[in-house]
Design an enzyme around this catalytic site. Sequence first.
Site, PDB file in Angstrom:
ATOM      1  N   HIS A 195     -31.785  17.830  -0.013  1.00  0.00           N
ATOM      2  CA  HIS A 195     -31.860  17.894   1.446  1.00  0.00           C
ATOM      3  C   HIS A 195     -30.730  18.759   1.999  1.00  0.00           C
ATOM      4  O   HIS A 195     -29.715  19.003   1.328  1.00  0.00           O
ATOM      5  CB  HIS A 195     -31.785  16.489   2.051  1.00  0.00           C
ATOM      6  CG  HIS A 195     -30.516  15.755   1.689  1.00  0.00           C
ATOM      7  ND1 HIS A 195     -29.291  16.055   2.240  1.00  0.00           N
ATOM      8  CD2 HIS A 195     -30.302  14.750   0.804  1.00  0.00           C
ATOM      9  CE1 HIS A 195     -28.372  15.262   1.737  1.00  0.00           C
ATOM     10  NE2 HIS A 195     -28.949  14.469   0.850  1.00  0.00           N
TER      11      HIS A 195
ATOM     12  N   ASP B 130     -28.769  14.964  -4.231  1.00  0.00           N
ATOM     13  CA  ASP B 130     -27.870  15.499  -5.252  1.00  0.00           C
ATOM     14  C   ASP B 130     -27.992  14.720  -6.558  1.00  0.00           C
ATOM     15  O   ASP B 130     -27.886  15.296  -7.642  1.00  0.00           O
ATOM     16  CB  ASP B 130     -26.421  15.513  -4.762  1.00  0.00           C
ATOM     17  CG  ASP B 130     -25.937  14.145  -4.285  1.00  0.00           C
ATOM     18  OD1 ASP B 130     -26.748  13.205  -4.188  1.00  0.00           O
ATOM     19  OD2 ASP B 130     -24.728  14.016  -3.988  1.00  0.00           O
TER      20      ASP B 130
END
Length: 483
Positions: free
Chosen positions: A102, A384
């Site tokens: 994102h 992540d």
Amino acid sequence: MCRRMVARNRFILLLVVAALLAILSLSLQFLNLIPTTPLREERQHAKSRKRILPVPFTEPPVSDPIYEAYAYCNIPNRTENGWEGHSPPDYKLLSVQVLIRHGDRYPLYAIPKTKRPAIDCMLIPSRKPSHPQLPAFVSHMSRAVKSRWDSVMSALPRLPSHAVCEMGELTQTGVVQHLHNGQFLRSTYIKKNKLLPSNWASKHLYIESTGKSRTLQSGLALLYGLLPDFDWQRVNIRHQWSTIFCSSSCDCPMRNHYLDEEQRRQFSLRVKNNLLEQTYVEMAKIVGVPTRQLRAANPIDSLLCHFCHNITFPCTHNGCISLEHFMVIKGHQLDDEKERHEKKLYYKYSILAVHPFLNQTVSRMQRIAEGHKEELFALFSAHDVTVAPLLSALGLSEARFPRFAARMVFELWRSPKGRKNLYVRILYNGQDVTFLTSFCQKHNTLSNEPLCPFQNFLNFVKRDMFAIFNSTNYYDACHRRVF
């Protein structure tokens, strides 16, 4: 005559002094030591909010916390580019699968007893950073049709929309980052390589997102850049409940074992770092909380937000958190990443964590190679903690930790020699890393082929990646105990 010479010399001296002052003033502004346009909240305070260092454009010869922090921010100050879609002449692109992190978000944690960063999460095209498609994107999101989406996805907002960001909310910067990504991928995959037919249908796309608004909104921004004004009826976004995208293959006890071992390693490295502990003690005194409480609040998450958005670090009546504090914590993160690669615990965790995703990737490629014209473009909007283990499992140990709006791309190509001549390319943030992967390093030295054979990738996913566990399949590697 002498008076005239003296006057002339004084005039020249004044010009020199004025020039020096002008140069000094411009230099200070370039270094952002003179504040320019502070945020709304900062205008109300006497203290100016300013960035301490200029943005470095040249990578330093050794690892540098400030440079790495700017790379992590991924500030969208130029057009996105990369090597996606490039191939030797006459090769045909068959499919593309993209995994993204994102975009820029508001912190997930708050530093105790300090003011939260004053960031507006409304999308305002006239405010920087912006994008030419941003007004149309906002308008298109307001006309969303939700009938074909998973129920979890339908309940999430299509746009960030709070004047004061909520925890973890996607910012305008995050939206712009993925509009850039999508626009670039459109130029190479849609316009140049004609990956999708002009009358593309829902079967040609596969889109999956975790159940967080920031991943859904990031995926929509990239999709809009790729297919502007797309037909909502032809888009179906599926919910992925797992951040490692393991779907129905998440039962893996040894994966959890290696993750526990990796966390113990992280703790051991931290307690050995006296400078880091001293830094936490100093910061805890500034904010007036016990050191343990400050550490639990994960202050680097909030400080990175201040850093990326050019906001001065928090201050209290006891003082201010400084750039030096930030550099120590960020520097420790870099040391941790280095040791993580050396110890191999994270690598073992990563292999078991990402195999289900890689297995789906290979299976999708196989179907398309057999002639199926479905899911030609697949998009996975993630975090992540999704991208990082994938990098590790592929053997990309030198790759940077996933920045905001990081993208990892898997391309399937066919050479003009015949139907069975299939090749893969893997790209990370636009860079071709195919021949840096563990399954194609040797091939690069033994062959003159410009791309990596698909069979190498297939063998790696189906068998070779489990060699480190003395196994040949996912189930045995997941359930074999370590003594």
